[in-house]
Write an enzyme that holds these catalytic residues in place. Structure first.
Site, PDB file in Angstrom:
ATOM      1  CG  HIS A   1      58.670  21.441  31.280  1.00  0.00           C
ATOM      2  ND1 HIS A   1      59.461  22.564  31.314  1.00  0.00           N
ATOM      3  CD2 HIS A   1      57.512  21.782  31.908  1.00  0.00           C
ATOM      4  CE1 HIS A   1      58.809  23.536  31.932  1.00  0.00           C
ATOM      5  NE2 HIS A   1      57.627  23.088  32.298  1.00  0.00           N
ATOM      6  CD  GLU A   2      54.274  19.539  32.658  1.00  0.00           C
ATOM      7  OE1 GLU A   2      54.107  19.729  33.869  1.00  0.00           O
ATOM      8  OE2 GLU A   2      54.177  20.451  31.804  1.00  0.00           O
TER       9      GLU A   2
ATOM     10  CG  HIS B   1      57.020  21.528  36.777  1.00  0.00           C
ATOM     11  ND1 HIS B   1      57.553  22.716  37.203  1.00  0.00           N
ATOM     12  CD2 HIS B   1      56.485  21.771  35.550  1.00  0.00           C
ATOM     13  CE1 HIS B   1      57.345  23.637  36.275  1.00  0.00           C
ATOM     14  NE2 HIS B   1      56.715  23.087  35.254  1.00  0.00           N
TER      15      HIS B   1
ATOM     16  CD  GLU C   1      56.662  26.511  34.012  1.00  0.00           C
ATOM     17  OE1 GLU C   1      56.998  25.772  33.066  1.00  0.00           O
ATOM     18  OE2 GLU C   1      55.868  26.141  34.898  1.00  0.00           O
TER      19      GLU C   1
HETATM   20 ZN   LIG Z   1      56.070  23.915  33.442  1.00  0.00          ZN
END
Ligand SMILES: [Zn+2]
Length: 412
Positions: free
Chosen positions: A275-276, A279, A353
């Site tokens: 997930h990071e 980003h 997100e």
């Molecule tokens: Zn996030």
């Protein structure tokens, strides 16, 4: 003229208070003892009822502290204490750069002292009650002192620089200030992890062998360099878990809380990393930086236009017109615009997100992703059902239910 400005400031202040408290109140309408059906069977009832209790305690505490702060500031405004403070400082020094520095330093100091009992109560009574607090009293006070000194070093330095620019430049004040502030925020973004974080926490490169291997495999697949993953000793303050991505270019890093490593399985942790990394791959940090630079530019431009009305500083009941007092008044007048930016920022952040989740979903195992999301929300006692209006305005992350739903959409 300045009495009109004074009343505008006062009304804006009252409006903002009523607005934010109405949103919080709306949130209470969504309280329910029933676990959302989507989560039954995978979310335990005990944790759910704890999260409701936590929500209620936080609401009462938030309301009481907001009402007290509201009235304190209200009296500060009607008695003209900002103007009074500046006049008082002016009798001690005539230095045009030092006056604002003393002025804001005293405000920051008083503000810290005022909020200390509230944060103390929140940490050692509320967070303690729900087993989140791990901080000691010594650590708590050290943190407070360090933050104060930090604001003295960074903000006051920046502030005196801005005051100096104001005194030296005429028409291009806003442009020079914008350049300075842009440099400052890029600098902070790049070096935040290596300058500020170490003052409070220890960061160590990720070593746990098994985890490292799974992560390596994943990172290799999505072309992400591994030297940039760090573990932070968050557990000395709180048992809550999280992870974040910071910096850009050669200074980028993913930071995992040690509490997260304790709570999640290896595969779930790889999801958090995925997930990071999402980003990073989707360039969210750069995007947020550009957003804040534009926002600062716009604010400075409006500020520059408003500078043509020096009476604004008399609305704080000071006897002379001064840049520092003027800034306080301007800050209060600017509230509606900053509220709009706050909202836009949250909308952008929520969109990001979803995108990062999507990246993790495409590149990693979907089951672990869902489990990790649920586990994180459960352990942090997150509110599962905020009121839509409250969520729309204040949430930087979508709720876990929305994120799970969005993931199911991808599957189709
Ligand atoms: Zn996030």
């Amino acid at each position: 003229m300045y009495t009109t400005i004074f009343y505008i400031i006062l009304w804006l202040y009252v409006f903002e208070f009523i607005f934010s408290k109405t949103l919080s109140y709306l949130n209470t309408l969504n309280w329910s003892d029933k676990l959302p059906t989507e989560l039954s069977g995978i979310y335990d009832a005990k944790k759910y009822s704890d999260s409701m209790k936590y929500e209620k305690v936080k609401y009462s505490f938030g309301t009481i502290s907001a009402v007290i702060s509201f009235f304190v500031m209200y009296f500060v405004l009607i008695f003209g204490w900002f103007g009074y403070l500046y006049d008082l400082i002016s009798t001690y020094t005539t230095n045009e750069i030092l006056r604002p520095v003393y002025f804001f330093w005293i405000i920051v100091l008083l503000q810290t002292i005022f909020s200390l009992p509230f944060s103390y109560y929140f940490t050692f009574v509320i967070e303690e009650k729900f087993w989140f607090n791990k901080s000691t009293k010594k650590l708590f006070f050290m943190d407070t002192i360090k933050s104060l000194l930090l604001s003295a070093v960074f903000w006051l330095w920046l502030l005196s620089l801005i005051t100096w620019i104001y005194l030296k430049t005429g028409d291009n004040f806003w442009l020079y200030t914008w350049i300075v502030m842009t440099f400052f925020s890029v600098f902070m973004m790049m070096f935040y992890s290596s300058i500020i974080v170490p003052l409070f926490n220890k960061q160590t490169p990720l070593e746990k062998w098994e985890l490292r291997e799974s992560i390596e495999k994943f990172a290799l697949r999505v072309w992400f360099k591994l030297d940039n993953i760090f573990v932070i000793d968050w557990s000395k303050r709180s048992s809550k878990a999280n992870a974040y991505f910071s910096g850009f270019g050669p200074k980028k890093r993913i930071v995992l809380y040690d509490t997260l490593i304790k709570d999640l399985s290896t595969d779930e942790l790889v999801w958090v990393l995925a997930h990071e990394i999402g980003h990073y791959k989707k360039k969210h940090t750069i995007q947020m930086l550009v957003f804040s630079i534009i926002q600062t530019g716009l604010m400075l431009y409006i500020l520059w236009l408003a500078l043509k009305v020096p009476e604004i500083s008399y609305a704080m009941w000071s006897s002379t017109s001064s840049f520092a007092v003027w800034l306080v008044a301007f800050g209060l007048l600017y509230t509606p615009i900053s509220m709009i930016f706050w909202l836009l920022w949250n909308i952008l952040s929520r969109k990001n997100e979803y995108e990062a989740d999507q990246f993790a979903w495409i590149n990693f195992n979907p089951t672990d992703l869902k489990n990790a999301l649920i586990k994180l929300s459960r352990n942090n006692l997150s509110n599962l059902r905020p009121h839509p209006a409250y969520e729309f305005f204040n949430y930087s992350h979508p709720t876990v239910l929305k994120r799970l739903n969005a993931l199911s959409e991808i599957k189709k």
